[in-house]
Design a protein around this motif. Sequence first.
Motif, PDB file in Angstrom:
ATOM      1  N   PHE A  90       0.810  -1.211   0.000  1.00 14.67           N
ATOM      2  CA  PHE A  90       0.000   0.000   0.000  1.00 14.67           C
ATOM      3  C   PHE A  90       0.848   1.267   0.000  1.00 14.67           C
ATOM      4  CE2 PHE A  90      -3.101  -3.035   1.823  1.00 14.67           C
ATOM      5  CZ  PHE A  90      -4.022  -2.967   0.802  1.00 14.67           C
ATOM      6  N   VAL A 100     -13.602   8.903  -3.683  1.00 10.40           N
ATOM      7  CA  VAL A 100     -12.263   8.514  -3.231  1.00 10.40           C
ATOM      8  C   VAL A 100     -12.103   6.992  -3.312  1.00 10.40           C
ATOM      9  CG1 VAL A 100     -10.769   8.417  -1.192  1.00 10.40           C
ATOM     10  CG2 VAL A 100     -11.894  10.548  -1.806  1.00 10.40           C
ATOM     11  N   LEU A 101     -13.122   6.254  -2.915  1.00 11.10           N
ATOM     12  CA  LEU A 101     -13.054   4.788  -2.998  1.00 11.10           C
ATOM     13  C   LEU A 101     -12.953   4.309  -4.442  1.00 11.10           C
ATOM     14  CD1 LEU A 101     -15.601   3.577  -0.316  1.00 11.10           C
ATOM     15  CD2 LEU A 101     -13.141   3.229  -0.338  1.00 11.10           C
ATOM     16  N   SER A 135      -6.941  -4.850  -1.467  1.00  5.14           N
ATOM     17  CA  SER A 135      -7.503  -3.530  -1.756  1.00  5.14           C
ATOM     18  C   SER A 135      -8.888  -3.650  -2.379  1.00  5.14           C
ATOM     19  CB  SER A 135      -6.567  -2.729  -2.660  1.00  5.14           C
ATOM     20  OG  SER A 135      -6.401  -3.368  -3.906  1.00  5.14           O
ATOM     21  N   PRO A 181      -1.184   4.474  -2.620  1.00  3.30           N
ATOM     22  CA  PRO A 181      -2.371   3.739  -3.050  1.00  3.30           C
ATOM     23  C   PRO A 181      -3.251   4.481  -4.053  1.00  3.30           C
ATOM     24  CG  PRO A 181      -2.683   4.554  -0.834  1.00  3.30           C
ATOM     25  CD  PRO A 181      -1.259   4.846  -1.210  1.00  3.30           C
ATOM     26  N   PHE A 182      -3.116   5.794  -4.171  1.00  4.77           N
ATOM     27  CA  PHE A 182      -3.952   6.553  -5.098  1.00  4.77           C
ATOM     28  C   PHE A 182      -3.218   6.909  -6.387  1.00  4.77           C
ATOM     29  CE2 PHE A 182      -5.778   7.297  -0.911  1.00  4.77           C
ATOM     30  CZ  PHE A 182      -7.083   6.942  -1.157  1.00  4.77           C
ATOM     31  N   ALA A 226      -7.051   2.956  -9.301  1.00  8.61           N
ATOM     32  CA  ALA A 226      -5.593   3.070  -9.243  1.00  8.61           C
ATOM     33  C   ALA A 226      -4.955   1.718  -8.940  1.00  8.61           C
ATOM     34  CB  ALA A 226      -5.184   4.096  -8.190  1.00  8.61           C
ATOM     35  N   GLN A 227      -5.515   0.986  -7.996  1.00  6.68           N
ATOM     36  CA  GLN A 227      -4.953  -0.322  -7.655  1.00  6.68           C
ATOM     37  C   GLN A 227      -5.102  -1.292  -8.830  1.00  6.68           C
ATOM     38  OE1 GLN A 227      -3.106   0.688  -5.208  1.00  6.68           O
ATOM     39  NE2 GLN A 227      -3.550  -1.022  -3.878  1.00  6.68           N
ATOM     40  N   SER A 287     -12.060  -2.044  -0.455  1.00  8.02           N
ATOM     41  CA  SER A 287     -12.835  -0.994  -1.119  1.00  8.02           C
ATOM     42  C   SER A 287     -14.274  -1.432  -1.374  1.00  8.02           C
ATOM     43  CB  SER A 287     -12.167  -0.561  -2.421  1.00  8.02           C
ATOM     44  OG  SER A 287     -12.166  -1.602  -3.357  1.00  8.02           O
ATOM     45  N   TRP A 305     -11.707   6.006  -6.964  1.00  7.41           N
ATOM     46  CA  TRP A 305     -10.358   6.374  -7.424  1.00  7.41           C
ATOM     47  C   TRP A 305      -9.324   5.366  -6.926  1.00  7.41           C
ATOM     48  CZ3 TRP A 305      -8.854  10.375 -10.589  1.00  7.41           C
ATOM     49  CH2 TRP A 305      -7.473  10.596 -10.689  1.00  7.41           C
ATOM     50  N   PHE A 306      -9.427   5.004  -5.643  1.00  4.43           N
ATOM     51  CA  PHE A 306      -8.515   4.029  -5.051  1.00  4.43           C
ATOM     52  C   PHE A 306      -8.592   2.691  -5.796  1.00  4.43           C
ATOM     53  CE2 PHE A 306      -8.185   0.482  -1.963  1.00  4.43           C
ATOM     54  CZ  PHE A 306      -6.845   0.592  -1.636  1.00  4.43           C
ATOM     55  N   ASN A 307      -9.808   2.225  -6.062  1.00  3.46           N
ATOM     56  CA  ASN A 307      -9.992   0.948  -6.732  1.00  3.46           C
ATOM     57  C   ASN A 307      -9.445   0.987  -8.155  1.00  3.46           C
ATOM     58  OD1 ASN A 307     -10.789  -1.680  -6.620  1.00  3.46           O
ATOM     59  ND2 ASN A 307     -12.919  -1.297  -7.112  1.00  3.46           N
TER      60      ASN A 307
END
Length: 108
Positions: A2, A56-57, A20, A5-6, A63-64, A24, A59-61
Amino acid sequence: MFRAPFSFNGRIRRLEYALSSIISNILFEIVIVILAEITTEFAPVHLFIILIFAFVLIWFNLAQAAKRCHDRGNSGWFQLIPFYNLWMLFGDGERGENQYGINPKGRI
């Protein structure tokens, strides 16, 4: 694990991608439940905060998943292919360094 993460740059292993995704998805379900409760009461400020958290969630998903695509040696756009997320989850990454960075497993 991690690190950044973004960020859409780099490579991640299957374990980090799986963790992740699970985290998420659980948090996104919680956001949906809270959003359903709030919209019945119509509180615009709370709704705005929940929508930002959902963004935000997402975006995180994304990006991962893009970093996992990079580990497979593909562009991050490959995550838009139907059922490719299963291939990312079970398929092994490229050995050695590729155009997206060094192997996160450390193997050559």
